[in-house]
Design a protein around this motif. Structure first.
Motif, PDB file in Angstrom:
ATOM      1  N   TYR A 249       0.638  -1.098  -0.075  1.00  0.00           N
ATOM      2  CA  TYR A 249      -0.130   0.075  -0.047  1.00  0.00           C
ATOM      3  C   TYR A 249       0.936   1.411   0.068  1.00  0.00           C
ATOM      4  O   TYR A 249       1.611   1.542   1.126  1.00  0.00           O
ATOM      5  CB  TYR A 249      -0.946   0.011   1.299  1.00  0.00           C
ATOM      6  CG  TYR A 249      -2.189   1.018   1.063  1.00  0.00           C
ATOM      7  CD1 TYR A 249      -2.432   1.717  -0.066  1.00  0.00           C
ATOM      8  CD2 TYR A 249      -3.106   0.696   2.098  1.00  0.00           C
ATOM      9  CE1 TYR A 249      -3.372   2.715  -0.003  1.00  0.00           C
ATOM     10  CE2 TYR A 249      -4.369   1.475   1.807  1.00  0.00           C
ATOM     11  CZ  TYR A 249      -4.396   2.458   0.665  1.00  0.00           C
ATOM     12  OH  TYR A 249      -5.375   3.300   0.603  1.00  0.00           O
ATOM     13  N   ASP A 250       0.846   2.145  -1.018  1.00  0.00           N
ATOM     14  CA  ASP A 250       1.942   3.051  -1.253  1.00  0.00           C
ATOM     15  C   ASP A 250       1.056   4.273  -1.484  1.00  0.00           C
ATOM     16  O   ASP A 250       0.212   4.477  -2.642  1.00  0.00           O
ATOM     17  CB  ASP A 250       2.758   2.729  -2.760  1.00  0.00           C
ATOM     18  CG  ASP A 250       3.926   3.671  -2.642  1.00  0.00           C
ATOM     19  OD1 ASP A 250       3.778   5.099  -2.174  1.00  0.00           O
ATOM     20  OD2 ASP A 250       4.953   3.516  -3.292  1.00  0.00           O
ATOM     21  N   SER A 251       1.105   5.072  -0.524  1.00  0.00           N
ATOM     22  CA  SER A 251       0.398   6.363  -0.625  1.00  0.00           C
ATOM     23  C   SER A 251      -0.986   6.448  -0.272  1.00  0.00           C
ATOM     24  O   SER A 251      -1.958   5.953  -1.246  1.00  0.00           O
ATOM     25  CB  SER A 251       0.760   7.341  -1.974  1.00  0.00           C
ATOM     26  OG  SER A 251       2.264   7.493  -1.965  1.00  0.00           O
ATOM     27  N   TRP A 252      -1.488   6.610   0.798  1.00  0.00           N
ATOM     28  CA  TRP A 252      -2.901   6.652   1.247  1.00  0.00           C
ATOM     29  C   TRP A 252      -3.325   8.107   1.558  1.00  0.00           C
ATOM     30  O   TRP A 252      -2.533   8.732   2.151  1.00  0.00           O
ATOM     31  CB  TRP A 252      -3.416   5.734   1.904  1.00  0.00           C
ATOM     32  CG  TRP A 252      -2.855   5.705   3.265  1.00  0.00           C
ATOM     33  CD1 TRP A 252      -3.005   6.712   4.457  1.00  0.00           C
ATOM     34  CD2 TRP A 252      -1.388   4.984   3.758  1.00  0.00           C
ATOM     35  NE1 TRP A 252      -1.929   6.261   5.386  1.00  0.00           N
ATOM     36  CE2 TRP A 252      -1.147   5.370   5.145  1.00  0.00           C
ATOM     37  CE3 TRP A 252      -0.580   4.055   3.309  1.00  0.00           C
ATOM     38  CZ2 TRP A 252      -0.128   4.968   5.916  1.00  0.00           C
ATOM     39  CZ3 TRP A 252       0.423   3.512   4.132  1.00  0.00           C
ATOM     40  CH2 TRP A 252       0.860   3.967   5.164  1.00  0.00           C
ATOM     41  N   CYS A 253      -4.563   8.543   1.393  1.00  0.00           N
ATOM     42  CA  CYS A 253      -5.124   9.691   1.917  1.00  0.00           C
ATOM     43  C   CYS A 253      -6.197   9.744   2.892  1.00  0.00           C
ATOM     44  O   CYS A 253      -6.747  10.743   3.521  1.00  0.00           O
ATOM     45  CB  CYS A 253      -5.756  10.497   0.744  1.00  0.00           C
ATOM     46  SG  CYS A 253      -6.988   9.649  -0.164  1.00  0.00           S
ATOM     47  N   GLY A 254      -6.607   8.475   3.296  1.00  0.00           N
ATOM     48  CA  GLY A 254      -7.706   8.066   4.370  1.00  0.00           C
ATOM     49  C   GLY A 254      -7.104   8.215   5.735  1.00  0.00           C
ATOM     50  O   GLY A 254      -6.226   8.672   5.946  1.00  0.00           O
ATOM     51  N   GLU A 255      -8.198   7.767   6.474  1.00  0.00           N
ATOM     52  CA  GLU A 255      -7.855   7.763   7.948  1.00  0.00           C
ATOM     53  C   GLU A 255      -6.720   6.692   8.271  1.00  0.00           C
ATOM     54  O   GLU A 255      -6.764   5.748   7.642  1.00  0.00           O
ATOM     55  CB  GLU A 255      -8.778   7.751   8.760  1.00  0.00           C
ATOM     56  CG  GLU A 255     -10.037   8.649   8.675  1.00  0.00           C
ATOM     57  CD  GLU A 255      -9.310  10.037   9.138  1.00  0.00           C
ATOM     58  OE1 GLU A 255      -8.707   9.995  10.165  1.00  0.00           O
ATOM     59  OE2 GLU A 255      -9.971  11.196   8.436  1.00  0.00           O
ATOM     60  N   ASN A 256      -5.977   6.921   9.274  1.00  0.00           N
ATOM     61  CA  ASN A 256      -5.205   5.776   9.714  1.00  0.00           C
ATOM     62  C   ASN A 256      -5.893   4.881  11.002  1.00  0.00           C
ATOM     63  O   ASN A 256      -6.707   5.438  11.735  1.00  0.00           O
ATOM     64  CB  ASN A 256      -3.841   6.295  10.463  1.00  0.00           C
ATOM     65  CG  ASN A 256      -2.881   6.907   9.476  1.00  0.00           C
ATOM     66  OD1 ASN A 256      -2.721   6.299   8.583  1.00  0.00           O
ATOM     67  ND2 ASN A 256      -1.803   8.034   9.695  1.00  0.00           N
ATOM     68  N   PRO A 257      -5.611   3.591  10.888  1.00  0.00           N
ATOM     69  CA  PRO A 257      -4.700   3.205  10.149  1.00  0.00           C
ATOM     70  C   PRO A 257      -5.232   2.799   8.816  1.00  0.00           C
ATOM     71  O   PRO A 257      -6.372   2.578   8.492  1.00  0.00           O
ATOM     72  CB  PRO A 257      -4.464   1.490  10.866  1.00  0.00           C
ATOM     73  CG  PRO A 257      -5.713   1.454  11.563  1.00  0.00           C
ATOM     74  CD  PRO A 257      -6.259   2.928  12.201  1.00  0.00           C
ATOM     75  N   PRO A 258      -4.400   2.439   7.813  1.00  0.00           N
ATOM     76  CA  PRO A 258      -4.965   2.637   6.367  1.00  0.00           C
ATOM     77  C   PRO A 258      -5.346   1.300   5.961  1.00  0.00           C
ATOM     78  O   PRO A 258      -6.767   1.190   5.243  1.00  0.00           O
ATOM     79  CB  PRO A 258      -3.875   2.841   5.536  1.00  0.00           C
ATOM     80  CG  PRO A 258      -2.479   2.244   6.481  1.00  0.00           C
ATOM     81  CD  PRO A 258      -3.022   2.634   7.754  1.00  0.00           C
ATOM     82  N   VAL A 259      -5.356   0.222   6.781  1.00  0.00           N
ATOM     83  CA  VAL A 259      -5.835  -1.073   6.266  1.00  0.00           C
ATOM     84  C   VAL A 259      -6.066  -1.800   7.787  1.00  0.00           C
ATOM     85  O   VAL A 259      -5.531  -1.768   8.585  1.00  0.00           O
ATOM     86  CB  VAL A 259      -4.824  -2.013   5.615  1.00  0.00           C
ATOM     87  CG1 VAL A 259      -5.356  -3.392   5.454  1.00  0.00           C
ATOM     88  CG2 VAL A 259      -4.357  -1.384   4.522  1.00  0.00           C
TER      89      VAL A 259
END
Length: 466
Positions: A249-259
């Motif tokens: 998973y490279d570069s996310w814009c949503g909330e943490n954690p991404p997954v």
């Protein structure tokens, strides 16, 4: 090899006499000529069939076909895709009478442009009548560099129409790469259910449309690799992916954690890379990896921005990291303390190789970047890293906090065999792209550093500085 091969063929066909028109390469048996052709770019291999009668039947016997629309000349998509579909139609059509042909590997990269998708499907259908490839890959992409929201939706509509109209080829796919699509919430589940042999799924510069959460619930899926690059969604939830081995998973814009990992029992390799954004708050690895017991390789890339991992007690991590062998922490901003990284060493009793990378320049700072703050963490006083054998640090500097960190690892890692300390890579950012490489080349300085690190230490680790 390509230019030599074409020169020989052209020269012999145009200048040799009838008695001498068999050059040395053309005199080789078919199976060796096919090896030569498979070293060439596929359209070039096509051309050899029209240069010599000796080679005419060979392109139809190639077993490894990689045909990428991005490499076709032209500026207009219609021109490129017309040539592209002509090539694959000729390549994938039934071979001339008497020719034996088995396609083992078929990789097709094409633009999501009408009316060419149906031609691609017909050509692949012809190939499947001859035999099912061992490896079948589609890479479908929009043909706009920076697509608008409407174009993302359009590319999605074209792909899903293609997908629903031709389920046969998709049911045999090994790998699927999609770029620049805006998905509806049922699209990914439908793809995974239809592509029941799919092992690798890569989603690049895509996004979720109406439902911002990507949910993967595929208990019967063969999926072993999932790649999300610049994927726009609020969160990813892996509800059930029983055979998944690797997540990127490279570069996310949503909330943490991404997954959130629910039932992903076979996951062994995890790669997270992203700059932290202003609305991100650090998260614990145990929060998203709860239930995983087989992770053996961990990659965390912070892109020189805020550290988005929160250190935690080894009691939470050890059940998850019990089999972790390799940990890579990339692009920690240079001002940050390093002691916090030891929480991974404390929580991973089987860890053998630990890689750290520090950078002093900004790799990806934007107006949305989170404010960088130092991460404070006090390592346990009695912890020992019983299996650590290798420590590698890129971005090493002869600074107190760095030297103290290395000395502390040497004390705690009782079987440490090797330490590699490398100066920072030359900066590639626009502000400093003329800066010359900096290396620790002075042998006297290297020896001084070794003496400082080993003073009062019983460690026998080799210290390599370069």
């Amino acid at each position: 090899m390509e230019s030599t091969c074409n020169t020989i063929i052209r020269g012999e066909d145009s200048t040799s006499s009838a008695s001498e028109n068999e050059d040395r390469i053309s005199a080789l048996p078919d199976h060796l000529l096919l090896k030569i052709l498979e070293c060439l770019y596929t359209p070039t291999a096509v051309q050899t069939g029209v240069l010599s009668t000796r080679w005419r039947h060979l392109p139809h016997q190639l077993s490894n076909l990689q045909i990428n629309a991005e490499y076709f000349p032209g500026t207009l998509v219609d021109q490129i895709m017309t040539d592209y579909t002509d090539v694959i139609s000729r390549f994938l059509s039934p071979p001339p009478c008497g020719c034996h042909r088995i396609i083992r590997i078929l990789q097709l990269c094409f633009y999501l442009a009408d009316p060419y998708l149906s031609s691609i499907a017909h050509a692949v259908g012809d190939a499947l009548k001859i035999g099912v490839p061992e490896y079948l890959e589609f890479a479908a992409t929009g043909h706009v560099a920076c697509p608008s929201e409407a174009e993302l939706v359009l590319f999605r509509q074209r792909f899903m129409s293609f997908f629903h109209a031709w389920p046969g080829p998709f049911s045999l796919l090994t790998k699927l790469t999609l770029r620049s699509l805006s998905f509806e919430d049922s699209d990914i589940p439908n793809i995974l259910n239809t592509c029941n042999k799919l092992k690798l799924l890569s989603l690049r510069s895509c996004q979720m449309g109406q439902d911002p959460v990507l949910k993967i619930d595929a208990p019967c899926s063969e999926l072993i690799g999932l790649e999300l690059i610049d994927f726009g969604c609020a969160q990813v939830e892996l509800i059930s992916a029983p055979k998944l081995l690797e997540l990127v998973y490279d570069s996310w814009c949503g909330e943490n954690p991404p997954v959130y990992f629910r039932y992903v029992p076979q996951l062994v390799n995890l790669y997270f890379a992203s700059p932290a954004l202003s609305w991100h708050t650090p998260f614990t690895l145990s929060e998203c990896l709860s239930g995983n017991r087989n992770l053996s390789m961990l990659h965390l890339n912070f892109r020189t921005q805020m550290i988005w991992i929160e250190p935690e007690d080894s009691r939470q991590l050890t059940p998850i990291f019990s089999k972790l062998r390799d940990a890579h922490l990339y692009n920690i901003f240079a001002e940050c303390d390093l002691n916090w990284t030891m929480f991974i060493l404390e929580g991973a009793p089987s860890l053998e190789n630990f890689y750290l990378s520090r950078r002093s320049c900004e790799l990806s700072k934007t107006e949305d970047s989170a404010e960088k703050t130092n991460v404070l963490w006090e390592p346990s006083k009695d912890s020992r890293y019983l299996n650590l054998k290798l420590l590698v640090m890129n971005g090493f500097k002869e600074e107190d906090k760095v030297m103290n960190y290395v000395r502390l690892v040497m004390v705690r890692a009782v079987v440490l065999k090797r330490i590699e300390l490398c100066d920072e890579d030359p900066c590639k950012c626009s502000a400093n792209n003329h800066e010359p490489p900096r290396f620790l080349v002075d042998e006297a300085s290297k020896q001084r550093i070794r003496e400082q690190l080993t003073h009062g230490s019983s460690s026998s680790a080799d210290i390599i500085i370069g």
